[in-house]
Design an enzyme around this catalytic site. Structure first.
Site, short mmCIF file in Angstrom:
data_model
loop_
_atom_site.label_atom_id
_atom_site.label_comp_id
_atom_site.label_asym_id
_atom_site.label_seq_id
_atom_site.Cartn_x
_atom_site.Cartn_y
_atom_site.Cartn_z
CE LYS A 34 -4.44 1.35 2.08
NZ LYS A 34 -5.28 1.00 0.92
CD GLU A 81 -6.05 -3.99 -6.44
OE1 GLU A 81 -6.76 -4.01 -5.42
OE2 GLU A 81 -4.82 -3.89 -6.41
#
Length: 384
Positions: free
Chosen positions: A228, A264
């Site tokens: 992330k 995604e």
């Protein structure tokens, strides 16, 4: 005081083990009383809107938490009221993007206790991001202590039970020491910002259309798509804005090598629901960020008798799904009404109502988070 308790017990013939049990009970009761008096009630802050109309946007709170890494060691956590940071002009975060972050939520229960949802998993994922970007790891116990402290200090801003809101925690880690050559910093700053939030999308839990992003890639194979880091999100800004201009609130990325398998959504993991075969299908890729929400939903699906498959998903397999979900911390689940790829349109349901399985997963997750269903998985971590 404990000496007098033990003496009285001895005079009345109590056994040493009974005495010890009572002493522990006295101490435990004292701790509970201290904790109770030390915890303000959630939802008592005065905001510019009603708690049920928060939306997902920045709002000032009482404080954020700051922790600095210098000379090879972490300092002590500090609660800061000023919402600004002083940063060296040569900080590696500014020049080389040495930065990563997390996202998690805390929820008020009916008894006014407040619980964070799976913060241990966020600590693990932050560790992975730090290691990939050559930053010092925040020890899990320090991460949890810091998260507790900042939530506790901002308890008045935790949306009250029944408001459908939550306190959003945004842990942020970045290189704050100066470097000009490409190398890791020698100093780092870890922050946790908190704010009260409601629904990510203004219409709440309702199906939205998604556009397959064909002119851009979210992440490269063997890159940093599975951690992330800030750069993963800035890369999506342009395609995201272009999609919104076309009427698509969210984009869907395919693998960058062949453009044939699903990876995604812009900020969320992908889930396909095959009701005929009772399958919960989600992509397995080194370029996809492991979602804590998706991990939780997979556990709920397995618990509900669904077969969970984590594997490559060809784009054509969209035809086999009755429901498609985008999932993440901010939204929990977002139902996808249709996916558009050029002239190909894949519809799910009527595009207007939330699918039955999507609603079941969402409802059960929210009940656990709100303390309305037994937390059989041990996901909730109490703050106060």
């Amino acid at each position: 005081m404990m000496k007098w308790v033990l003496l009285l017990l001895a005079l009345f013939g109590a056994s040493p083990s009974a005495s010890f049990t009572l002493v522990k009970s006295v101490r435990f009761s004292r701790c509970l009383r201290a904790a109770a008096t030390d915890c303000p009630l959630p939802g008592t802050a005065k905001l510019d809107v009603d708690w049920k109309d928060l939306g997902f946007e920045f709002r000032p709170t009482k404080s954020h938490l700051k922790l600095e890494y210098k000379d090879g060691a972490w300092g002590k956590p500090e609660l800061v009221s000023e919402p600004y940071i002083k940063l060296h002009i040569g900080a590696t975060a500014l020049h080389y993007g040495q930065a990563c972050f997390e996202g998690l939520k805390a929820f008020a229960h009916e008894d006014n206790s407040v619980h964070m949802f799976r913060p241990d998993e966020n600590a693990k994922r932050l560790k992975s991001s730090c290691e990939r970007t050559m930053m010092p790891v925040v020890p899990p116990e320090l991460f949890l202590e810091a998260a507790r402290e900042v939530v506790k200090d901002n308890m008045a801003y935790v949306p009250p039970y029944g408001s459908n809101g939550a306190m959003y925690l945004r842990p942020l880690m970045f290189g704050s020491g100066p470097r000009i050559g490409l190398q890791p910093a020698d100093e780092y700053t870890f922050l946790i910002m908190v704010l009260p939030v409601g629904d990510y999308y203004k219409d709440g839990l309702a199906p939205i259309p998604a556009l397959v992003i064909e002119d851009y890639d979210r992440a490269a194979p063997r890159g940093v798509g599975n951690v992330k880091v800030a750069g993963n999100y800035v890369a999506d800004l342009l395609p995201n804005m272009e999609g919104k201009k076309k009427g698509f609130p969210i984009g869907l990325y395919l693998d960058s090598s062949t453009q044939s398998t699903i990876e995604e959504f812009s900020t969320s993991n992908f889930i396909g629901i095959n009701k005929k075969e009772k399958k919960y299908v989600t992509p397995k890729s080194s370029s996809v960020l492991p979602s804590i929400t998706n991990k939780s939903l997979m556990d709920l699906a397995k618990d509900g008798g669904w077969k969970v498959e984590q594997r490559e998903i060809p784009i054509k397999e969209l035809e086999t799904f009755e429901e498609v979900i985008a999932c993440g911390t901010a939204v929990v689940v977002t139902p996808i009404g249709k996916v558009v790829k050029g002239d190909d349109i894949y519809n799910f349901g009527d595009g207007k109502t939330v699918g039955e399985t999507t609603m079941e997963l969402y409802t059960r997750m929210r009940k656990i988070q709100n303390g309305e269903e037994e937390d059989k998985f041990g996901w909730n971590v109490q703050v106060c």
